[in-house]
Scaffold this active site. Structure first.
Site, PDB file in Angstrom:
ATOM      1  N   LYS A  12     -55.833   7.964  -1.967  1.00 49.15           N
ATOM      2  CA  LYS A  12     -56.390   8.552  -0.744  1.00 49.15           C
ATOM      3  C   LYS A  12     -57.768   9.112  -1.055  1.00 49.15           C
ATOM      4  CE  LYS A  12     -55.901  13.080  -2.047  1.00 49.15           C
ATOM      5  NZ  LYS A  12     -57.034  14.024  -2.278  1.00 49.15           N
ATOM      6  N   PRO A 100     -56.843   7.260 -11.759  1.00 50.70           N
ATOM      7  CA  PRO A 100     -57.113   8.253 -12.802  1.00 50.70           C
ATOM      8  C   PRO A 100     -56.380   9.566 -12.538  1.00 50.70           C
ATOM      9  CG  PRO A 100     -58.947   8.179 -11.265  1.00 50.70           C
ATOM     10  CD  PRO A 100     -58.010   7.069 -10.861  1.00 50.70           C
ATOM     11  N   GLY A 102     -56.358  13.604 -12.474  1.00 48.56           N
ATOM     12  CA  GLY A 102     -57.399  14.587 -12.217  1.00 48.56           C
ATOM     13  C   GLY A 102     -58.595  14.006 -11.503  1.00 48.56           C
ATOM     14  N   GLY A 103     -58.358  12.972 -10.692  1.00 47.84           N
ATOM     15  CA  GLY A 103     -59.463  12.306 -10.010  1.00 47.84           C
ATOM     16  C   GLY A 103     -59.619  12.682  -8.551  1.00 47.84           C
ATOM     17  N   GLY A 106     -55.194  11.433  -5.490  1.00 46.84           N
ATOM     18  CA  GLY A 106     -53.783  11.575  -5.144  1.00 46.84           C
ATOM     19  C   GLY A 106     -52.836  10.682  -5.908  1.00 46.84           C
ATOM     20  N   GLY A 107     -53.219  10.241  -7.104  1.00 46.57           N
ATOM     21  CA  GLY A 107     -52.391   9.285  -7.830  1.00 46.57           C
ATOM     22  C   GLY A 107     -50.979   9.759  -8.085  1.00 46.57           C
ATOM     23  N   GLY A 108     -50.820  10.937  -8.662  1.00 45.12           N
ATOM     24  CA  GLY A 108     -49.483  11.457  -8.953  1.00 45.12           C
ATOM     25  C   GLY A 108     -48.675  11.703  -7.697  1.00 45.12           C
ATOM     26  N   ASP A 142     -49.974  17.095  -1.259  1.00 46.89           N
ATOM     27  CA  ASP A 142     -50.417  15.794  -0.758  1.00 46.89           C
ATOM     28  C   ASP A 142     -49.263  14.826  -0.524  1.00 46.89           C
ATOM     29  OD1 ASP A 142     -52.998  16.706  -0.963  1.00 46.89           O
ATOM     30  OD2 ASP A 142     -53.509  15.536  -2.744  1.00 46.89           O
TER      31      ASP A 142
END
Length: 288
Positions: A12, A100, A102-103, A106-108, A142
C-alpha cells in the site's frame, strides 16, 4: 481443500498522512488515504497433520515467533477453537518476500491480512470481513485496511475506513536503503500532531495524480534518516514525491507505465526502485 497457493499480499501507499491529534492512551489520531498497488509478497499455505503453525521460509531478522504471519495464524486458530471447541489443523506457510521491512508499504501487515483471509477459507472458519478486521487490529493498525480490500479514506488509528475513488495511475517507488522504525517517528518531539482535519470530499474533489495534503511523518523521518531526504529530493524532480507511511519508501505518481519506465531508467544504482500500478481492489478477494 488442503492448500492455498499463490495468495497475493499487495503493498500500500499512503497518498497523504495527517496526524490530527493524540488519544489519552498515547495512540495518534490519523487521517490518510490507503492506495493498494500491484506489487507485493506472495504466500502459500499447506495444511499439516498436526496443529502446529510453521513458517517454512527463513526471513533474516524476523524470528518465526514474532512474525505477524504466525501471530495472525495463532489468533485465528484460537478463535476457531473458541467457536468450535477444537483446534483446526496446523499449517505450513511459505512466503515469496519482495516488500522491504521498515519501508512504510505495509508488507508485514499485508502478509498478516492475507494469512487471516486465506486460513479463514482453508479452515472453513466462516468469519466475516469485519470479524477478520477486528481480529487483526490488535496486531497492527494497517491490517484492517488490507482485509477491507479496497482504496480507503482512513481515520482513527487507521481502522475507521470508507471506500474512496483514487487515481488510476502508476507509481515509481524508491527504497532508500534504510529501515525506519515506526516508534522512533511517532515518538519524536518534532512530530506535528495538530494538522487540521479534512474530509473525504476534500480528497475526492482534488483532481489529477499530484499529491493532496502531505505526510506529517516525513519531516521527522528525513531529519533522522538522510537517505530518505535524498530520495524525496531526487524523485521530486519528476513529480510530487513523498514518503509513504512512517518510511522509508518514497513514491511519485505518473500517468502511464512508459512514464514510470522513463523515471526508473534514471534512478541512481545505489537505490532499489520499482514501478507499480494502482489497484482499486485487493486481488485476493477473487479467491474468497
Amino acid at each position: 481443500m488442503t492448500e492455498l497457493k499463490n495468495c497475493p499480499a499487495p503493498a500500500k501507499l499512503n497518498l497523504f498522512l495527517h496526524v490530527t491529534g493524540r488519544r489519552p492512551d498515547g495512540y495518534h489520531l490519523l487521517q490518510t488515504v490507503f492506495q493498494l498497488i500491484d506489487h507485493g509478497d506472495t504466500l502459500h499455505f499447506t495444511l499439516r497433520d498436526d496443529t502446529a503453525l510453521r513458517r517454512v521460509t527463513d526471513l533474516p531478522g524476523v524470528p518465526e515467533e514474532s512474525d505477524l504471519i504466525i501471530r495472525a495464524a495463532q489468533l485465528l486458530q484460537a478463535e476457531v477453537r473458541r467457536r468450535t471447541g477444537s483446534l483446526p489443523r496446523g499449517v505450513d506457510i511459505a512466503i515469496d518476500k519482495v516488500l522491504p521491512m521498515g519501508g512504510g508499504v505495509g508488507g508485514g501487515s499485508s502478509d498478516a491480512a492475507t494469512t487471516l483471509m486465506a486460513l479463514n477459507q482453508l479452515w472453513n472458519a466462516g468469519l466475516g470481513k469485519q470479524e477478520l478486521m477486528d481480529l487483526g487490529l490488535p496486531l497492527g493498525a494497517d491490517i484492517p485496511f488490507f482485509i477491507f480490500g479496497e482504496s480507503a479514506f482512513a481515520e482513527g488509528v487507521g481502522e475507521a475506513l470508507q471506500p474512496v475513488c483514487t487515481p488510476d495511475c502508476w507509481y515509481v517507488v524508491i527504497e532508500p536503503g534504510v529501515m525506519v522504525p515506526t516508534a522512533a517517528i511517532f515518538g519524536s518531539e518534532h512530530l506535528t500532531r495538530n494538522t487540521p482535519a479534512v474530509n473525504i470530499a476534500d480528497f475526492s474533489s482534488h483532481s489529477g495524480t499530484a499529491g493532496f495534503g502531505k505526510n506529517d511523518l516525513q519531516q521527522v523521518a528525513t531529519k533522522l534518516f538522510p537517505p530518505v531526504a535524498e530520495a524525496v529530493e531526487w524523485l521530486g524532480a519528476y513529480g510530487d514525491a513523498r514518503m509513504t507511511g512512517s518510511g522509508a519508501c518514497v513514491f511519485s505518481a505518473v500517468a502511464t507505465e512508459a512514464d514510470a519506465d522513463a523515471v526508473l531508467a534514471k534512478v541512481p544504482a545505489k537505490w532499489q526502485a520499482w514501478k507499480a500500478r494502482s489497484l482499486h481492489h485487493h486481488p485476493f478477494t477473487a479467491k474468497l
